[in-house]
Design an enzyme around this catalytic site. Structure first.
Site, PDB file in Angstrom:
ATOM      1  N   GLU A 134       0.818  -1.225   0.000  1.00 52.46           N
ATOM      2  CA  GLU A 134       0.000   0.000   0.000  1.00 52.46           C
ATOM      3  C   GLU A 134       0.847   1.269   0.000  1.00 52.46           C
ATOM      4  O   GLU A 134       0.452   2.270  -0.589  1.00 52.46           O
ATOM      5  CB  GLU A 134      -0.973  -0.001   1.182  1.00 52.46           C
ATOM      6  CG  GLU A 134      -2.110  -1.011   1.044  1.00 52.46           C
ATOM      7  CD  GLU A 134      -1.697  -2.426   1.381  1.00 52.46           C
ATOM      8  OE1 GLU A 134      -0.598  -2.615   1.958  1.00 52.46           O
ATOM      9  OE2 GLU A 134      -2.461  -3.367   1.082  1.00 52.46           O
ATOM     10  N   HIS A 177     -11.492  -6.200   8.414  1.00 47.67           N
ATOM     11  CA  HIS A 177     -12.184  -5.928   7.144  1.00 47.67           C
ATOM     12  C   HIS A 177     -13.453  -5.120   7.383  1.00 47.67           C
ATOM     13  O   HIS A 177     -14.399  -5.199   6.608  1.00 47.67           O
ATOM     14  CB  HIS A 177     -12.539  -7.237   6.424  1.00 47.67           C
ATOM     15  CG  HIS A 177     -11.360  -8.064   6.060  1.00 47.67           C
ATOM     16  ND1 HIS A 177     -10.716  -8.880   6.961  1.00 47.67           N
ATOM     17  CD2 HIS A 177     -10.683  -8.186   4.893  1.00 47.67           C
ATOM     18  CE1 HIS A 177      -9.706  -9.480   6.360  1.00 47.67           C
ATOM     19  NE2 HIS A 177      -9.658  -9.077   5.101  1.00 47.67           N
TER      20      HIS A 177
END
Lengths: 365, 338
Positions: free
Chosen positions: B60, B129
Site C-alpha cells: 500500500e 475488514h
C-alpha cells in the site's frame, strides 16, 4: 559479470590523479573545471550557511562536506527536464543545475523572497524548474515517488527520467523496498541512488546494512543492475550516472547505485559528532576528499594550477558572500521580515474551504 | 438513465473519467485483469489497456507513493486500497506527502489523486475488514474525505474527486455496494434497483464536494449521518415516530458547516450517528461544531450513537453496529429532554 559490480568499487581517479580503467568517461576540460567550481561553490555555500545558523540568523542547516562530488557530478550527467527526488543533502544538484544561490539562501532564511513562503525548515527546498522535487522530512517516501514519476513519464512516451536519492540509513525504511520492488516490476526509467556516507546521525552504516555485504547488493536481490561507486571520485560518479541514464533512456529500465562516501561534517547543526565518533575519523577515510582529488586530476592534466585554484576559491567566496548580503536584505528567520502570516492558510487546498476561512479570520491575519 | 448498483456506479465514474482524460490511471491490488475483489474496476483494463489500469504488488505504501509521484508529474491516479483497513502502510505517504505537497512546495507540486477504499462493516469482516477510519483522514490538513451513500452520489462524487486538485480519500461503504441497508440485518436485502437513487445517468455529471444533502426534512431533531448510517437514521426516525431532519454529509472535509448550523438552529436538537469508534471520532468534531455555533438554539444535549470503542468483532457484529434500535433510543432521549 554484471552482478559483481554491486560488490566491487568502481573508481576512475587513481592515487596520482590519473583517469584510468574502463569507466574513465569522455568529459571536456571545461566540464571538469566546471565540476570543480560546482563543488567549491557548494562548500563555500555550506560554510556560509553553517556560520549564519551559528550567528542565529536561521534555525537549522545541513552541509554536504565531503560528499559534494556525488550530487554535483550526477546533476551534470543528466539533462534538463529530468527530475531528482533528493534527500536533504543534495544541494549540489541545485548548484550544479544553475539555481541561483541567493534563491536558496532566501529559503534558508525564510524571508520575504523565500519561494516556499517560510513554510519549510531550512534546506527543505523545492525547485521544480531546476529538476529538484520537494523535500520531505519523513525519510524514504521520495524513493517510491521517484518510481511513480518515472512510470508516468514512460506512460507518456517521454525520454526523461527520474532519480531517487536516499541515505544508507534510510534504506531501512519500508518505502525503500516498495521503490525497489515497483522499479523491478514495472521497469520504468528511474535511477535509484543510495548515498552511503557511513553515518545515520550517530549510527554506523552497518545497522541498516545488516548481514548484507553492500547496499548495492539490495539491487541484486531485486534483479536490478546495481553498481557500487567511489562517491568521492567525480569522474566515477559522472561515468556511472551517464551509464545508468543511457540505459534508462534506451528503455532498459532502472539502475541501483551505491555511492561510497564519508560524512565529514555533523549530521546537521543540531548534533556534535564528537559525542559519537572519534574526532579524526574522517581523516582515516581511505577515499580522500572529492575536491582535492578532482583538483589533483586537473593539475596532473595541466589544465589547472594551485594559483588558479586559490583564485577560484577566493572568487567563489566573494560570490557567495555577496549573495548572502543580498539574501539578508530580504530578511532572516529571527529578525524578519517574513511573508504575511495570512499565507499560512494558503495552498493547504486549491481553494480555501469554509473552516479555514473562518480560522484565518479568527487568527486575525 | 440506468439502474446501477453502487459498484456499477463507481465503475461508470472511472470509465467516464478515463474516457475524458488520458491522464486518469487506475491501479491497485487485483484491479487489473480481475477487476477488483468487489468488481469496481471490472473491464477497465480491457477497455483502456494495461498502462491505464493495472495490478500492483501487495504494497500500500508503494501504491500510494507511486500515485504521489505520478500526480506530481501530471497524472490523475485513482488508486484502490482493497479494504480501508489495509491503508495504514500508505498513511505516511498520504499525511506527510500527498496532503502537504502544494503547501510545502509553495505550489510547485500538487497531489491530485484519489484513494478509493471500501469502508465499514456489516458483512462479517471481523477486526480487519470492517473498519471506518474516516476521522484519521478528516484530521489531516490537506486531505479531502468523501463518503457517498448511494449510487447516484457515488458516481458524481467520484468524478468530482478525480477532477479535484487536492488528494481525496474516497470511502465506499461496502455494506451499501449492492443495496441500501438500514441495519435490520434479519430482513431481506433491498436492491438498488428498487431505490430512487439507484437511477444513475450513464454519462458525465458531478456532485460537488463539500455539499451535504437533506435526505428527509423535519422539524424536531437534526440527524447528522453519512454512508450506511443514512438508512439506519431513516429507519430509526420512522420507527420512533420522530420528525427528524436527516442530513447526509457526503463530504466530511470540506464540511458543509452551513447546512448543519442552519438545520440545528431550526430543530434545536442533534443526534450524530457513525459506525466508527466514538472517542475522537468524526462525531466529536460535529458535536463541537454544533456546540460552538448552535448552543443557544439547543433544547437538549447533543447525542452520539457510534460503534463501541472496541475493535470490530466478528460474531458480535450486530451488537457493535449502531442499528435502528440504538439510534431510535437516542432520538427518544433527545425528545424527552425537551
Amino acid at each position: 559479470m554484471m552482478r559483481e559490480l554491486a560488490y566491487r568499487l568502481i573508481r576512475v581517479l587513481d592515487a596520482e590523479g590519473r583517469a584510468v580503467g574502463p569507466w574513465a568517461p569522455e568529459i571536456s576540460e571545461e566540464a571538469l573545471r566546471e565540476g570543480l567550481r560546482d563543488m567549491l561553490k557548494v562548500r563555500a555555500y555550506d560554510t556560509r550557511m553553517t556560520m549564519a545558523q551559528r550567528q542565529g540568523k536561521t534555525s537549522f542547516y545541513m552541509q554536504a562536506l565531503g560528499e559534494e562530488a556525488i550530487a554535483c557530478a550526477f546533476a551534470r550527467a543528466l539533462r534538463p527536464g529530468d527530475m531528482h527526488f533528493p534527500t536533504y543533502r543534495q544541494q549540489g544538484l541545485l548548484i550544479a543545475n544553475g539555481c541561483p544561490v541567493v534563491r536558496l539562501m532566501n529559503q534558508i532564511y525564510s524571508n520575504t523572497e523565500d519561494p516556499l513562503q517560510g513554510r519549510q525548515m531550512p534546506v527543505f527546498y523545492s525547485e521544480r524548474d531546476y529538476g529538484y522535487f520537494s523535500i520531505s522530512g519523513n525519510l524514504a517516501s521520495q524513493y517510491i515517488q521517484a518510481v511513480g514519476w518515472a512510470m508516468a513519464q514512460a506512460m507518456d512516451g517521454k525520454d526523461g527520467l527520474s532519480v531517487g536519492w536516499i541515505g544508507e540509513g534510510a534504506t531501512a525504511e519500508s518505502d525503500f523496498y516498495s521503490a525497489m520492488l515497483f522499479a523491478s516490476t514495472y521497469r520504468p526509467p528511474v535511477i535509484l541512488n543510495i548515498v552511503n556516507n557511513q553515518w545515520a546521525i550517530s549510527s554506523r552504516e552497518s545497522l541498516a546494512r545488516g548481514s548484507s555485504p553492500t547496499f548495492a547488493a539490495r539491487g541484486v536481490g531485486f534483479g536490478l543492475p546495481a553498481l557500487r561507486v567511489d562517491g568521492n571520485d567525480y569522474l566515477a560518479v559522472y561515468a556511472a550516472a551517464k551509464w545508468a541514464a543511457e540505459r534508462a533512456r534506451a528503455g532498459l529500465g532502472p539502475t541501483a547505485i551505491e555511492f561510497l562516501t564519508y560524512r565529514t561534517g555533523a549530521h546537521s547543526t543540531s548534533d556534535d559528532p564528537s559525542a559519537y565518533r572519534p574526532k579524526n575519523d574522517s581523516e582515516a577515510w581511505p577515499l580522500g576528499d572529492p575536491v582535492d582529488r578532482l583538483k589533483q586530476h586537473l593539475i596532473a592534466q595541466d589544465i589547472w594550477t594551485e594559483e588558479r585554484h586559490a583564485q577560484a576559491v577566493a572568487e567563489i567566496d566573494i560570490e557567495i558572500a555577496e549573495a548572502q548580503k543580498q539574501a539578508e536584505k530580504n530578511g532572516t528567520l529571527h529578525d524578519g521580515p517574513h511573508s504575511s502570516p495570512a499565507t499560512m492558510f494558503e495552498d493547504v487546498y486549491k481553494e480555501m474551504p469554509l473552516h479555514l476561512r473562518r480560522q484565518r479570520q479568527e487568527a486575525g491575519v | 438513465m440506468a439502474r446501477m448498483t453502487m459498484i456499477q456506479a463507481i465503475r461508470s465514474a472511472m470509465d467516464v473519467a478515463m474516457a475524458r482524460d488520458d491522464n486518469v490511471v487506475v491501479f491497485g491490488e487485483d484491479v487489473g485483469f480481475f477487476g477488483g475483489v468487489f468488481r469496481c474496476t471490472q473491464g477497465l483494463q480491457e477497455k483502456y489497456g494495461k498502462h491505464r489500469c493495472f495490478d500492483t504488488p501487495i504494497n500500500e505504501s508503494g501504491i500510494v507513493g507511486a500515485a504521489v509521484g505520478m500526480a506530481a508529474y501530471g497524472k490523475r491516479p485513482c488508486v484502490e486500497i482493497q479494504f480501508a483497513d489495509y491503508m495504514y502502510p500508505g498513511y505516511d505517504q498520504l499525511v506527510q506527502d500527498a496532503a502537504r505537497m502544494r503547501y510545502r512546495s509553495g505550489g510547485q507540486f500538487e497531489s491530485p489523486l484519489v484513494v478509493r477504499m471500501p469502508t465499514g462493516g456489516g458483512i462479517f469482516g471481523g477486526v480487519n475488514h470492517s473498519q471506518s477510519p474516516e476521522a484519521l483522514f478528516a484530521h489531516v490538513a490537506g486531505l479531502k474525505t468523501v463518503i457517498p451513500s448511494n449510487p447516484y452520489d457515488a458516481k458524481g462524487l467520484l468524478i468530482a474527486s478525480i477532477e479535484d486538485e487536492d488528494p481525496v480519500m474516497f470511502l465506499e461503504p461496502k455494506r451499501l455496494y449492492n443495496g441500501p441497508f438500514d441495519g435490520h440485518h434479519d430482513r431481506p436485502v433491498t436492491p438498488w434497483s428498487k431505490h430512487a437513487l439507484g437511477e444513475v445517468p450513464e454519462d458525465y455529471y458531478t456532485v460537488p464536494l463539500g455539499k451535504a444533502a437533506i435526505r428527509r426534512e423535519g422539524a424536531e431533531v437534526t440527524m447528522l449521518v453519512y454512508g450506511t448510517m443514512v438508512y439506519v437514521a431513516e429507519a430509526a426516525a420512522e420507527e420512533a415516530g420522530v420528525d427528524a431532519e436527516i442530513i447526509d454529509l457526503r463530504t466530511l472535509l470540506p464540511l458543509d458547516m452551513e447546512a448543519i448550523e442552519k438545520s440545528v438552529q431550526k430543530t434545536g436538537r442533534c443526534v450524530i450517528v457513525h459506525e466508527a469508534t466514538r472517542t475522537c471520532g468524526y462525531g466529536a468534531e460535529l458535536a463541537a461544531i454544533v456546540a460552538e455555533n448552535c448552543f443557544y438554539h439547543l433544547e437538549s444535549p447533543v447525542v452520539r450513537v457510534t460503534g463501541w470503542d472496541t475493535p470490530y468483532p466478528h460474531a458480535h457484529e450486530w451488537d457493535y453496529f449502531p442499528g435502528p434500535a440504538r439510534v431510535g433510543a437516542a432520538l427518544k432521549k433527545v425528545m424527552e429532554k425537551a
